[in-house]
Scaffold this active site. Structure first.
Site, PDB file in Angstrom:
ATOM      1  CG  HIS A  96      -2.014  -0.985   1.205  1.00  0.00           C
ATOM      2  ND1 HIS A  96      -2.894  -1.098   0.152  1.00  0.00           N
ATOM      3  CD2 HIS A  96      -2.372  -1.947   2.099  1.00  0.00           C
ATOM      4  CE1 HIS A  96      -3.756  -2.081   0.407  1.00  0.00           C
ATOM      5  NE2 HIS A  96      -3.452  -2.616   1.578  1.00  0.00           N
TER       6      HIS A  96
ATOM      7  CG  ASP B  68      -5.292 -10.053   3.029  1.00  0.00           C
ATOM      8  OD1 ASP B  68      -4.916 -10.606   1.970  1.00  0.00           O
ATOM      9  OD2 ASP B  68      -5.057  -8.858   3.278  1.00  0.00           O
TER      10      ASP B  68
END
Lengths: 344, 344
Positions: free
Chosen positions: A160, A285
């Site tokens: 990110h 995830d």
């Protein structure tokens, strides 16, 4: 497969993150790696390589120097100013509030360099993120030296982080740093495949105008998922980079079969690109039990994922990204690597 | 002096705000007004006027319609999505993360419309901020009808809110709304004098390109104080508005004598502007005991402040802004108004 362990993985240990209106314990915390190590041990993986120190140069090839300086020194300044809690930005330079990277206030500087308040800066943030980057570079080195693949087992994650922005638990973008280093060290083309549940906005942004890195991300749709502002399939790159960014946003509830088919459908484009190295931003995830994600992958699915990645038949660097259901995180990661190895 | 009380002042009641790395109880809460009412009662002030409803039009004369729509409906959407806690933005559209005012995610929309995470949106936010604006408009009406002055006793405050941004505990900018309404209702020129400890960034931004509103703010220096990104003395307005914005940033620890002299020094400019109405953004967080501010004004100083404001000899609308030392807040506010009245 060689596994490089960021031995400083536990130094970064935030007290809490702002999450949907509350301050909650950090989902991204050292127990993630503790748990993976425990599972790996049970599977017989006991040898870890220590990261080499490649210094700041490969980091500065991707990140703005003022940003790196900020990450390196902000905690000392924050502490010297008498603060004892983590630094979490609470004001930011929205449109009309001009950014100031040299602002004398640490709160304002943090709010200039951050895009989210889920990523506390703590005493060990720099140490952990620096060695996460070195760990990724060491994994790349292994592959450059002839290994078919290597895995950087580390935290905090990186995908990110933009050239000059942190957020989403990410500070230095290890994936982008490894991709850039591969080019610097002789590769002509690198493909980054981001299989984390969340869009790899930082990696995309860093390579957005370039044609030497093909960035591919399959992820939860940004209409309903972090990082919200990026990750749409209309984002295809700009200038020379047009056509070299592929986003595959998928709806909440997506099962592995759908995901796998989507990856299969763009395999020809990945093959046609002709990368010398594949960098996999490995988040797990996508697992059905993940507390902050909404796909429904099972532990067995990760074996298939590893096999599918192996089919690209490229020297491959796996870099640990997200995955927050600490229970099976080790099995899920292990299965990706085992599936890859099985497909030898 | 007529006092208009926003009877919905307690509807907005946030559970917490992000403040220097922690989630702490909201400094800006209903007890502020409770306490003022109690003190006023002790001083014999028992009559309050209820705000009239002037509708959305004067609000939309200052704020973007999509922003007003957001404030009006976001809580219902947030609640309908199953959320039970306040909405606090945790991701925002930093540079490189494109803003999207129509984002399907409420988290993303909040992060597009907010510039800080100290301002929760709660069940009663719209009701309180709407009636705070109406309360300010009712105070203006009193002055337009011949009263020398009127006071809008209300919360939440407003001066940090931009045309399309909330933050700093502010949602609708009552001060700017009253200033604009004064012009709409016939004034040629309006002066806004912001005496709150914090820079009135929203009011400044709204009138920045205009010469019909002189915005003046004395405040804690943005090098060390919220809102950090704005409030410097180099911000003088733009285009037609050049020369019509005056910022007087003052160092931490400033005493009233210094503040008062600074206001005295620019009095000629305020007189020369020739306003028809004076709008005072009345914060008393300049008080020595304020928990989030750093000036050292005493309760007695506020009497002098009121007298100094009276010396501008203009029809005057006082609008409640900040002030977080709940103990003496009532005395401090009362003294400003009493000082003004005494100077009749």
């Amino acid at each position: 497969m060689r596994v490089i362990l960021n031995t400083n993985y536990a130094s970064h240990n935030g007290a809490g993150e702002v999450h949907h209106g509350e301050l909650v314990p950090c989902f991204e915390n050292p127990t993630r790696i503790d748990s993976i190590l425990q599972t790996f041990k049970a599977y017989g993986v006991t040898e870890y390589q220590t990261p080499e120190d490649f210094g700041l140069e490969p980091i500065l090839a991707v990140h703005d120097s003022d940003y790196v300086d900020f990450l390196q020194h902000i905690w000392q300044e924050w502490q010297a100013a008498g603060n004892t809690v983590d630094l979490i930005p609470y004001i930011w330079s929205a449109s009309g509030l001009p950014a100031n990277h040299n602002h004398p206030s640490l709160n304002a500087r943090a709010g200039t360099y951050a895009f989210s308040s889920d990523s506390p800066i703590t005493a060990g943030t720099w140490e952990s993120t620096y060695w996460a980057a070195q760990s990724a570079l060491t994994a790349l080195q292994q592959v450059n030296q002839g290994q078919r693949a290597a895995f950087s087992l580390s935290r905090p994650p990186g995908h990110h982080a933009h050239a000059g922005l942190y957020g989403g638990y990410c500070y230095l973008n290890s994936t982008a740093i490894a991709a850039q280093a591969a080019l610097t060290q002789g590769a002509s083309k690198v493909c980054v495949l981001d299989v984390d549940y969340h869009h790899g906005n930082g990696t995309q942004d860093i390579f957005y105008p370039r044609s030497d890195v093909l960035t591919v991300s399959l992820h939860g749709h940004p209409d309903t998922n972090f990082p919200y502002f990026l990750g749409y399939d209309t984002e295809i790159g700009t200038g020379d980079g047009e056509g070299y960014n592929i986003n595959i946003p998928l709806p909440d509830g997506t099962a592995f079969s759908t995901w796998s088919k989507q990856l299969h459908d763009i395999s020809d484009r990945i093959h046609a690109f002709g990368a010398d190295v594949l960098i996999v931003a490995l988040g797990v995830d996508t697992f059905e039990g993940d507390p902050i994600s909404k796909f429904t992958f099972t532990t067995a699915d990760y074996l298939t994922m590893g096999q599918q990645i192996a089919a690209f038949n490229l020297p491959t660097v796996f870099i640990m990204e997200g995955g927050y259901d600490v229970g099976p995180i080790g099995e899920n990661v292990y299965n990706v690597l085992a599936g890859f190895e099985l497909a030898k």
